[in-house]
Design a protein around this motif. Structure first.
Motif, PDB file in Angstrom:
ATOM      1  N   LEU A 166     -22.774   1.965  -7.885  1.00 20.75           N
ATOM      2  CA  LEU A 166     -21.464   2.031  -8.548  1.00 20.75           C
ATOM      3  C   LEU A 166     -20.496   2.857  -7.708  1.00 20.75           C
ATOM      4  O   LEU A 166     -19.308   2.575  -7.629  1.00 20.75           O
ATOM      5  N   LYS A 167     -21.045   3.869  -7.035  1.00 26.39           N
ATOM      6  CA  LYS A 167     -20.200   4.786  -6.280  1.00 26.39           C
ATOM      7  C   LYS A 167     -19.775   4.193  -4.930  1.00 26.39           C
ATOM      8  O   LYS A 167     -18.621   4.267  -4.540  1.00 26.39           O
ATOM      9  N   TYR A 168     -20.730   3.567  -4.214  1.00 26.32           N
ATOM     10  CA  TYR A 168     -20.429   3.136  -2.840  1.00 26.32           C
ATOM     11  C   TYR A 168     -20.278   1.625  -2.657  1.00 26.32           C
ATOM     12  O   TYR A 168     -19.829   1.167  -1.616  1.00 26.32           O
ATOM     13  N   GLY A 169     -20.689   0.837  -3.663  1.00 19.96           N
ATOM     14  CA  GLY A 169     -20.621  -0.622  -3.526  1.00 19.96           C
ATOM     15  C   GLY A 169     -19.173  -1.095  -3.439  1.00 19.96           C
ATOM     16  O   GLY A 169     -18.317  -0.605  -4.176  1.00 19.96           O
ATOM     17  N   LYS A 170     -18.894  -2.065  -2.522  1.00 17.50           N
ATOM     18  CA  LYS A 170     -17.487  -2.463  -2.320  1.00 17.50           C
ATOM     19  C   LYS A 170     -17.001  -3.447  -3.379  1.00 17.50           C
ATOM     20  O   LYS A 170     -15.927  -3.337  -3.901  1.00 17.50           O
ATOM     21  N   ARG A 171     -17.787  -4.460  -3.665  1.00 16.12           N
ATOM     22  CA  ARG A 171     -17.366  -5.454  -4.664  1.00 16.12           C
ATOM     23  C   ARG A 171     -18.622  -5.814  -5.432  1.00 16.12           C
ATOM     24  O   ARG A 171     -19.582  -6.317  -4.856  1.00 16.12           O
ATOM     25  N   LEU A 172     -18.633  -5.512  -6.726  1.00 15.11           N
ATOM     26  CA  LEU A 172     -19.889  -5.632  -7.484  1.00 15.11           C
ATOM     27  C   LEU A 172     -19.817  -6.651  -8.605  1.00 15.11           C
ATOM     28  O   LEU A 172     -18.798  -6.774  -9.280  1.00 15.11           O
ATOM     29  N   LEU A 173     -20.939  -7.368  -8.798  1.00 19.74           N
ATOM     30  CA  LEU A 173     -21.129  -8.133 -10.023  1.00 19.74           C
ATOM     31  C   LEU A 173     -22.358  -7.512 -10.683  1.00 19.74           C
ATOM     32  O   LEU A 173     -23.442  -7.508 -10.105  1.00 19.74           O
ATOM     33  N   VAL A 174     -22.158  -6.925 -11.856  1.00 25.73           N
ATOM     34  CA  VAL A 174     -23.299  -6.306 -12.550  1.00 25.73           C
ATOM     35  C   VAL A 174     -23.937  -7.342 -13.467  1.00 25.73           C
ATOM     36  O   VAL A 174     -23.256  -7.973 -14.276  1.00 25.73           O
ATOM     37  N   VAL A 175     -25.248  -7.546 -13.307  1.00 18.55           N
ATOM     38  CA  VAL A 175     -25.966  -8.510 -14.149  1.00 18.55           C
ATOM     39  C   VAL A 175     -27.117  -7.783 -14.832  1.00 18.55           C
ATOM     40  O   VAL A 175     -27.923  -7.121 -14.171  1.00 18.55           O
ATOM     41  N   HIS A 176     -27.187  -7.895 -16.141  1.00 12.51           N
ATOM     42  CA  HIS A 176     -28.318  -7.294 -16.859  1.00 12.51           C
ATOM     43  C   HIS A 176     -29.422  -8.337 -16.983  1.00 12.51           C
ATOM     44  O   HIS A 176     -29.169  -9.451 -17.452  1.00 12.51           O
ATOM     45  N   TYR A 177     -30.603  -7.966 -16.543  1.00 13.91           N
ATOM     46  CA  TYR A 177     -31.767  -8.860 -16.577  1.00 13.91           C
ATOM     47  C   TYR A 177     -31.920  -9.496 -17.953  1.00 13.91           C
ATOM     48  O   TYR A 177     -32.176 -10.688 -18.087  1.00 13.91           O
ATOM     49  N   GLU A 178     -31.730  -8.694 -18.994  1.00 18.10           N
ATOM     50  CA  GLU A 178     -31.913  -9.181 -20.364  1.00 18.10           C
ATOM     51  C   GLU A 178     -30.900 -10.283 -20.698  1.00 18.10           C
ATOM     52  O   GLU A 178     -31.227 -11.261 -21.357  1.00 18.10           O
ATOM     53  N   ASP A 179     -29.654 -10.133 -20.223  1.00 19.14           N
ATOM     54  CA  ASP A 179     -28.623 -11.159 -20.461  1.00 19.14           C
ATOM     55  C   ASP A 179     -28.965 -12.440 -19.717  1.00 19.14           C
ATOM     56  O   ASP A 179     -28.737 -13.540 -20.210  1.00 19.14           O
ATOM     57  N   LEU A 180     -29.500 -12.278 -18.503  1.00 22.90           N
ATOM     58  CA  LEU A 180     -29.852 -13.439 -17.684  1.00 22.90           C
ATOM     59  C   LEU A 180     -30.956 -14.235 -18.385  1.00 22.90           C
ATOM     60  O   LEU A 180     -30.947 -15.463 -18.414  1.00 22.90           O
ATOM     61  N   LYS A 181     -31.908 -13.508 -18.977  1.00 28.02           N
ATOM     62  CA  LYS A 181     -32.998 -14.188 -19.693  1.00 28.02           C
ATOM     63  C   LYS A 181     -32.468 -14.898 -20.925  1.00 28.02           C
ATOM     64  O   LYS A 181     -32.846 -16.020 -21.227  1.00 28.02           O
ATOM     65  N   GLN A 182     -31.574 -14.201 -21.623  1.00 27.06           N
ATOM     66  CA  GLN A 182     -31.036 -14.687 -22.888  1.00 27.06           C
ATOM     67  C   GLN A 182     -30.128 -15.899 -22.699  1.00 27.06           C
ATOM     68  O   GLN A 182     -30.264 -16.902 -23.373  1.00 27.06           O
ATOM     69  N   SER A 183     -29.174 -15.803 -21.780  1.00 28.03           N
ATOM     70  CA  SER A 183     -28.244 -16.929 -21.573  1.00 28.03           C
ATOM     71  C   SER A 183     -28.224 -17.276 -20.098  1.00 28.03           C
ATOM     72  O   SER A 183     -27.311 -16.897 -19.366  1.00 28.03           O
ATOM     73  N   LEU A 184     -29.260 -17.968 -19.697  1.00 26.03           N
ATOM     74  CA  LEU A 184     -29.517 -18.251 -18.288  1.00 26.03           C
ATOM     75  C   LEU A 184     -28.355 -18.965 -17.593  1.00 26.03           C
ATOM     76  O   LEU A 184     -27.857 -18.502 -16.573  1.00 26.03           O
ATOM     77  N   ILE A 185     -27.921 -20.110 -18.148  1.00 20.68           N
ATOM     78  CA  ILE A 185     -26.933 -20.914 -17.418  1.00 20.68           C
ATOM     79  C   ILE A 185     -25.582 -20.203 -17.272  1.00 20.68           C
ATOM     80  O   ILE A 185     -25.063 -20.119 -16.165  1.00 20.68           O
ATOM     81  N   PRO A 186     -25.005 -19.640 -18.350  1.00 21.18           N
ATOM     82  CA  PRO A 186     -23.714 -18.950 -18.163  1.00 21.18           C
ATOM     83  C   PRO A 186     -23.797 -17.806 -17.146  1.00 21.18           C
ATOM     84  O   PRO A 186     -22.916 -17.642 -16.306  1.00 21.18           O
ATOM     85  N   LYS A 187     -24.874 -17.025 -17.197  1.00 28.37           N
ATOM     86  CA  LYS A 187     -25.017 -15.895 -16.266  1.00 28.37           C
ATOM     87  C   LYS A 187     -25.199 -16.380 -14.837  1.00 28.37           C
ATOM     88  O   LYS A 187     -24.647 -15.822 -13.893  1.00 28.37           O
TER      89      LYS A 187
END
Length: 432
Positions: free
Chosen positions: A336-357
């Protein structure tokens, strides 16, 4: 069956595919293809195995298949762009039993079945086995039954397997007049792989943007790579080399991580220097309770195994929690501190709604992907490296002291995410 030309752009044996750099043998490949109900097994480069039901069109001279099998001195496993093709022997009873047909549910039949499904068969005493075998031979991952009719196909926009119907609507299906006058059908997954999303290659021109797929160990990085590779059709790279993953088909493992021939690069590193090497990153975060257990399992039993009771009860476990819990937090905080451009993905969300994520991830990687390809990924969602077998008993390896420690880190990370205008951690993380 002979030596054939293998064109990686238009493969005929494109069913299941796997590699084994150390132990590939002809029978190892034949057995793997037989388990998945294929007729032919083809080997290339001494270490790659491909399955299918149709022989490749172009035969080659026998001497062009000249790579020795990595696991069997003196036997031939194809060559460079050449396949040694073998017919699959009838299987031993055990492997036949493993050819499992999975019930996917009862669904409303699409308006026009023959338009939706490319192959069909009408049989008076149709059984699930008959329909599944018929569709397997034709290399379709779905077998669909309505009364005496058997249809084969893939999940598509028209028939996406999203909204299942009540199973009762399909009961008594084999009595043709019932099943609500043919409005519903039973759907089974055959042992055959959905191959619309299994072809992968390296980028043809070096990527201009250097993207990390960053996570703490045990947070599902390998699974996310499987999804990204199948969705985009490009290999992912890795900051490390893991032979076990290469053997599972992650060809980017052998590529130098700075080659820029892969769509993104797996890393567990944190710290300013390591993070600033990347132009952007997908940051994958998973519940630390689950991550810690997954990584402890991997450490003591490999990618697919489970640690033993003795491991959990030993001094190693509390030591592991003490050092790894703070790393779980510092990993996110550093990115969060040093990353230049981030997409944060929560594993649980990916499992729950695979295609949208997954769509979000693919867009972040600047790729466009068809809906059918995403449905294929959903159909192959687990890949072949999910921990299987007896799930661990519901024991609680965390003491109150461990929970207090982990919960403090969870709150710190949640606050930091919100502070950077990202969504906070999923509710299920705390309290335990």
């Amino acid at each position: 069956m002979g030596c054939f030309t293998d064109d990686s752009r238009e493969r005929t044996l494109k069913g299941a595919v796997f590699y084994d750099l150390r132990k590939m043998t002809v029978s190892h490949c034949q057995e793997a293809c037989a388990e998945r109900a294929y007729t032919y097994a083809g080997l290339a480069y001494g270490a790659e195995c491909y399955c299918g039901n149709k022989l490749p069109a172009a035969a080659s001279k026998p001497e062009e298949c000249n790579s020795e099998c990595k696991g069997e001195k003196g036997s031939v496993c194809g060559g460079v762009n050449r396949l040694s093709v073998y017919r699959v022997e009838e299987l031993r009873a055990g492997a036949r039993r493993r050819r499992n047909v999975i019930y996917r549910g009862c669904f409303r039949a699409p308006e026009n079945l023959t338009d939706t499904f490319p192959a069909s068969l009408i049989q008076p005493n149709l059984t699930v086995e008959m329909c599944s075998e018929f569709c397997s031979k034709k290399e379709f991952p779905l077998a669909v039954i309505r009364g005496r009719e058997c249809y084969c196909g893939y999940p598509t926009g028209r028939f996406s397997l999203r909204d299942g119907a009540d199973g009762l609507l399909c009961s008594g299906m084999h009595n043709t007049s019932s099943a609500a006058e043919g409005k519903y059908c039973l759907v089974y997954q055959t042992p055959v792989q959905d191959t619309r999303c299994t072809d992968r290659k390296f980028l043809t021109t070096k990527s201009k943007v250097f993207v990390a797929l960053s996570s703490f160990p045990g947070a599902g990085n390998t699974w996310a790579r499987h999804l990204i590779e199948h969705a985009t059709g490009y290999y992912t790279g890795s900051y490390y080399f893991d032979g076990a993953l290469y053997n599972k088909g992650f060809k980017g493992e052998k590529d130098h991580w700075r080659s820029r021939r892969t769509i993104c690069v797996k890393t567990h590193e944190s710290g300013k220097t390591e993070i600033e090497m990347f132009d952007s990153a997908i940051l994958l975060i998973r519940n630390p309770y689950k991550s810690l257990m997954a990584e402890f399992n991997r450490k003591y039993a490999g990618h697919l195994g489970y640690a033993t009771d003795r491991n959990w009860k030993s001094k190693e476990w509390p030591d592991f929690v003490n050092s790894y819990a703070s790393w779980w937090a510092s990993h996110v905080l550093d990115w969060l501190k040093y990353g230049k451009r981030l997409l944060v993905v929560h594993y649980e969300d990916l499992k729950q709604s695979l295609i949208p994520k997954l769509k979000e991830m693919v867009e972040f990687l600047n790729m466009t992907v068809t809906e059918d390809r995403l449905l294929c990924v959903e159909n192959n969602r687990d890949g072949n490296f999910k921990r299987s077998g007896a799930k661990q008993k519901d024991f609680e390896p965390f003491t109150q002291e461990m929970k207090d420690l982990i919960n403090r880190y969870i709150l710190t990370v949640d606050e930091a995410l919100r502070g950077r205008n990202f969504t906070g951690l999923p509710r299920e993380y705390v309290p335990r």
